[in-house]
Design a protein around this motif. Sequence first.
Motif, PDB file in Angstrom:
ATOM      1  N   ALA A  38       1.118  -1.315  -0.149  1.00 13.89           N
ATOM      2  CA  ALA A  38      -0.450  -0.193   0.230  1.00 13.89           C
ATOM      3  C   ALA A  38       1.018   1.083  -0.040  1.00 13.89           C
ATOM      4  O   ALA A  38       0.440   2.795  -0.086  1.00 13.89           O
ATOM      5  CB  ALA A  38      -0.364   0.004   1.144  1.00 13.89           C
ATOM      6  N   GLY A  39       2.091   1.551   0.410  1.00 18.03           N
ATOM      7  CA  GLY A  39       2.833   2.393   0.152  1.00 18.03           C
ATOM      8  C   GLY A  39       2.854   3.083   1.589  1.00 18.03           C
ATOM      9  O   GLY A  39       3.946   4.145   1.579  1.00 18.03           O
ATOM     10  N   ASN A  40       2.853   1.972   2.732  1.00 20.49           N
ATOM     11  CA  ASN A  40       2.135   2.732   3.983  1.00 20.49           C
ATOM     12  C   ASN A  40       4.089   2.820   4.617  1.00 20.49           C
ATOM     13  O   ASN A  40       3.682   1.679   5.657  1.00 20.49           O
ATOM     14  CB  ASN A  40       1.304   2.095   4.585  1.00 20.49           C
ATOM     15  N   LEU A  41       4.565   3.454   3.989  1.00 23.64           N
ATOM     16  CA  LEU A  41       6.531   3.210   4.903  1.00 23.64           C
ATOM     17  C   LEU A  41       6.503   3.024   6.423  1.00 23.64           C
ATOM     18  O   LEU A  41       6.768   2.556   6.634  1.00 23.64           O
ATOM     19  CB  LEU A  41       7.006   3.859   4.384  1.00 23.64           C
ATOM     20  N   SER A  42       5.645   4.219   6.372  1.00 23.15           N
ATOM     21  CA  SER A  42       5.906   4.495   7.779  1.00 23.15           C
ATOM     22  C   SER A  42       5.493   2.958   9.232  1.00 23.15           C
ATOM     23  O   SER A  42       6.038   3.128  10.369  1.00 23.15           O
ATOM     24  CB  SER A  42       5.272   5.646   8.609  1.00 23.15           C
ATOM     25  N   GLY A  43       4.505   2.977   8.399  1.00 22.62           N
ATOM     26  CA  GLY A  43       3.509   1.786   8.979  1.00 22.62           C
ATOM     27  C   GLY A  43       4.101   0.277   8.359  1.00 22.62           C
ATOM     28  O   GLY A  43       3.465  -0.811   8.907  1.00 22.62           O
ATOM     29  N   ALA A  44       5.009   0.272   7.674  1.00 17.58           N
ATOM     30  CA  ALA A  44       5.734  -0.795   6.944  1.00 17.58           C
ATOM     31  C   ALA A  44       6.469  -1.538   8.355  1.00 17.58           C
ATOM     32  O   ALA A  44       6.988  -3.229   8.154  1.00 17.58           O
ATOM     33  CB  ALA A  44       5.902  -0.518   6.327  1.00 17.58           C
ATOM     34  N   ILE A  45       7.095  -1.149   9.098  1.00 16.72           N
ATOM     35  CA  ILE A  45       7.927  -2.444  10.403  1.00 16.72           C
ATOM     36  C   ILE A  45       6.928  -2.130  11.545  1.00 16.72           C
ATOM     37  O   ILE A  45       6.835  -1.194  12.085  1.00 16.72           O
ATOM     38  CB  ILE A  45       9.538  -1.706  10.465  1.00 16.72           C
ATOM     39  N   VAL A  46       6.942  -3.538  12.245  1.00 14.73           N
ATOM     40  CA  VAL A  46       5.534  -4.025  13.190  1.00 14.73           C
ATOM     41  C   VAL A  46       6.469  -4.506  14.317  1.00 14.73           C
ATOM     42  O   VAL A  46       7.274  -5.165  13.830  1.00 14.73           O
ATOM     43  CB  VAL A  46       4.854  -4.669  12.756  1.00 14.73           C
ATOM     44  N   ARG A  47       6.874  -3.356  15.364  1.00 16.71           N
ATOM     45  CA  ARG A  47       7.275  -3.965  16.349  1.00 16.71           C
ATOM     46  C   ARG A  47       7.181  -4.258  17.504  1.00 16.71           C
ATOM     47  O   ARG A  47       6.172  -4.471  17.383  1.00 16.71           O
ATOM     48  CB  ARG A  47       8.563  -2.407  16.526  1.00 16.71           C
ATOM     49  N   PRO A  95      13.308  -9.880  -1.662  1.00 19.64           N
ATOM     50  CA  PRO A  95      13.629  -9.058  -2.823  1.00 19.64           C
ATOM     51  C   PRO A  95      14.921  -8.770  -3.149  1.00 19.64           C
ATOM     52  O   PRO A  95      15.509  -8.221  -1.862  1.00 19.64           O
ATOM     53  CB  PRO A  95      12.854  -7.656  -2.749  1.00 19.64           C
ATOM     54  N   PRO A  96      15.908  -9.156  -4.197  1.00 21.53           N
ATOM     55  CA  PRO A  96      17.411  -8.718  -4.343  1.00 21.53           C
ATOM     56  C   PRO A  96      17.034  -7.340  -4.557  1.00 21.53           C
ATOM     57  O   PRO A  96      18.595  -7.003  -4.441  1.00 21.53           O
ATOM     58  CB  PRO A  96      17.526  -9.548  -5.698  1.00 21.53           C
ATOM     59  N   ALA A  97      16.676  -6.550  -4.875  1.00 22.18           N
ATOM     60  CA  ALA A  97      16.793  -5.469  -4.779  1.00 22.18           C
ATOM     61  C   ALA A  97      15.360  -4.197  -4.787  1.00 22.18           C
ATOM     62  O   ALA A  97      14.043  -4.962  -4.691  1.00 22.18           O
ATOM     63  CB  ALA A  97      16.535  -4.713  -6.381  1.00 22.18           C
ATOM     64  N   MET A  98      15.073  -3.192  -4.091  1.00 17.45           N
ATOM     65  CA  MET A  98      14.603  -2.253  -3.992  1.00 17.45           C
ATOM     66  C   MET A  98      14.486  -1.443  -4.504  1.00 17.45           C
ATOM     67  O   MET A  98      15.727  -0.435  -4.845  1.00 17.45           O
ATOM     68  CB  MET A  98      13.768  -2.262  -2.159  1.00 17.45           C
ATOM     69  N   PRO A  99      12.840   0.064  -4.675  1.00 16.24           N
ATOM     70  CA  PRO A  99      13.109   1.093  -5.513  1.00 16.24           C
ATOM     71  C   PRO A  99      14.085   1.880  -4.686  1.00 16.24           C
ATOM     72  O   PRO A  99      13.800   1.627  -3.101  1.00 16.24           O
ATOM     73  CB  PRO A  99      11.601   1.642  -5.760  1.00 16.24           C
ATOM     74  N   LYS A 100      14.441   2.871  -4.946  1.00 13.86           N
ATOM     75  CA  LYS A 100      15.666   4.120  -4.033  1.00 13.86           C
ATOM     76  C   LYS A 100      14.328   4.124  -2.826  1.00 13.86           C
ATOM     77  O   LYS A 100      15.104   4.812  -1.939  1.00 13.86           O
ATOM     78  CB  LYS A 100      16.279   4.529  -4.635  1.00 13.86           C
ATOM     79  N   ALA A 101      13.315   4.445  -3.149  1.00 16.92           N
ATOM     80  CA  ALA A 101      12.976   5.888  -2.634  1.00 16.92           C
ATOM     81  C   ALA A 101      11.952   4.680  -1.098  1.00 16.92           C
ATOM     82  O   ALA A 101      11.990   5.266   0.014  1.00 16.92           O
ATOM     83  CB  ALA A 101      11.323   6.107  -2.894  1.00 16.92           C
ATOM     84  N   ALA A 102      12.017   3.692  -1.441  1.00 17.24           N
ATOM     85  CA  ALA A 102      11.413   2.575  -0.963  1.00 17.24           C
ATOM     86  C   ALA A 102      12.435   2.291   0.625  1.00 17.24           C
ATOM     87  O   ALA A 102      12.317   2.332   1.829  1.00 17.24           O
ATOM     88  CB  ALA A 102      10.570   1.330  -1.128  1.00 17.24           C
ATOM     89  N   VAL A 103      13.449   2.214   0.046  1.00 16.56           N
ATOM     90  CA  VAL A 103      15.029   1.636   0.795  1.00 16.56           C
ATOM     91  C   VAL A 103      15.093   3.077   2.169  1.00 16.56           C
ATOM     92  O   VAL A 103      15.413   2.673   3.237  1.00 16.56           O
ATOM     93  CB  VAL A 103      16.207   1.591  -0.186  1.00 16.56           C
ATOM     94  N   GLN A 104      15.308   4.425   0.825  1.00 20.58           N
ATOM     95  CA  GLN A 104      15.460   5.388   2.067  1.00 20.58           C
ATOM     96  C   GLN A 104      14.076   5.486   3.132  1.00 20.58           C
ATOM     97  O   GLN A 104      14.553   5.843   4.027  1.00 20.58           O
ATOM     98  CB  GLN A 104      15.465   6.567   1.002  1.00 20.58           C
ATOM     99  N   GLY A 105      13.044   4.968   2.656  1.00 24.52           N
ATOM    100  CA  GLY A 105      11.536   5.445   3.588  1.00 24.52           C
ATOM    101  C   GLY A 105      11.689   4.856   4.500  1.00 24.52           C
ATOM    102  O   GLY A 105      11.610   4.927   5.884  1.00 24.52           O
ATOM    103  N   LEU A 106      12.881   3.220   4.328  1.00 22.89           N
ATOM    104  CA  LEU A 106      12.185   2.340   5.756  1.00 22.89           C
ATOM    105  C   LEU A 106      13.457   2.446   6.321  1.00 22.89           C
ATOM    106  O   LEU A 106      13.020   2.369   7.415  1.00 22.89           O
ATOM    107  CB  LEU A 106      12.177   0.722   4.267  1.00 22.89           C
TER     108      LEU A 106
END
Length: 412
Positions: free
Chosen positions: A57-66, A193-204
């Motif tokens: 969904a592109g929700n990078l702020s909620g993509a990491i569940v701790r 995934p062996p690679a991810m979009p730069k924006a997604a990596v920066q966001g995560l």
Amino acid sequence: MRKTSWYLGAAATLLVTASAVTRFAVLPAVHQVPDDADFTMHFAGSMTMLDPQALQAGNLSGAIVRDLPVKVDRHVHAVHTSGSTIVLSDRTTVSGPRKQILTDVDNRWAVDRKTLLERSIPKGVRANPHKGLTAGFPLEPKKKNYPFWDSPTQTTVPATYIRTEQRAGRETYVFSIRTSGPLADPDTLRSLPPAMPKAAVQGLAGVAFPNRPADPTGGADPTPLAYTSTTDLTGWVDSETGTTVDLESTQSVTATAVTANGTPTEVFPVVRLNMTTTPASRAELADTAADGAQALWLLGVVGPLVALLLGLALLGLAVYLEFRARRSQPDPAVPGPRTEADAAPEPSPDPAPIGAASGTAAGTAAGTTESITKADTNTASSVPAAGSHADADADSGSDAETNHKTNNASTT
């Protein structure tokens, strides 16, 4: 040997033999992972992970569940046996608060039924190649380091002996396993995934490490990713049976990228699982270890010892009875006690008739007199001729008189 002694001796021999067979044949045969091995360990802990739905969904702020509360069940059971080799299914399931399955990993290991080290995989059976311990520790653990197979990195690392301590009422050996390296498990790699979009990596990376100012991507778009696995595990292993009584573990997989200066750096966590054995499972495992140790004690010590002592006792009894029986038998070379029949005087022979006895005595006397007369005559004839005829006549008269008197006495 009497029958009773023979039977006792035979029974003693059987018991002593049974003692040796039980200790040195039966015990080793049964002291191994059984064909129907089946046990489960339960853990409780927390998990940090990526949420696939939030990523899509592109929700990078909620993509990491701790620190999500989780329950972990590790079920190990036998699926195939071949001589001293057993193939174990080792399945670990992680479920979330709503009992949803978060991860489900099923490995199969071909191991030795005593040492639990690797064995050749039987033909026609599916199992994971490995080298070292996987599903547990040897049934007779020692205070030493063991090779351990780290499945995420596909490498053999040491399970280091640390100390001995009491755990859940059992004496345990404490082992520590620590390793870190590139993720190499093929099944896990296929899911990442062996690679991810730069924006997604920066966001995560910004969510995972909010205070990191540098760009971790190195400018590459898409950004190549590598993965590192880390394991930190401590196990309490029962000193008598090899049962893992307690376990504390932290396992993690982290995504890394190469920065502009060529330095690998962590960008976000893929998964991090902290878990420890539940109190109920720890108590159950300790009871299992205690039952196993008692069974080994009865089969390996008490049973053989009791059989040996009974056998020796029966053997001693057989020897005693045989000795006593032989002493009670009379010796033919030694006269026994006299009885009344033995003490009675022997009957005298019937007396001969008086006439017969007199005749016998007279004949005996006559014979004796005649012998004497002949002896005297011979003696007289041997005397030198110096004697006179008067002396010879006198001697003859004397001899005649003597014979006359002797005959009269015999007649009387």
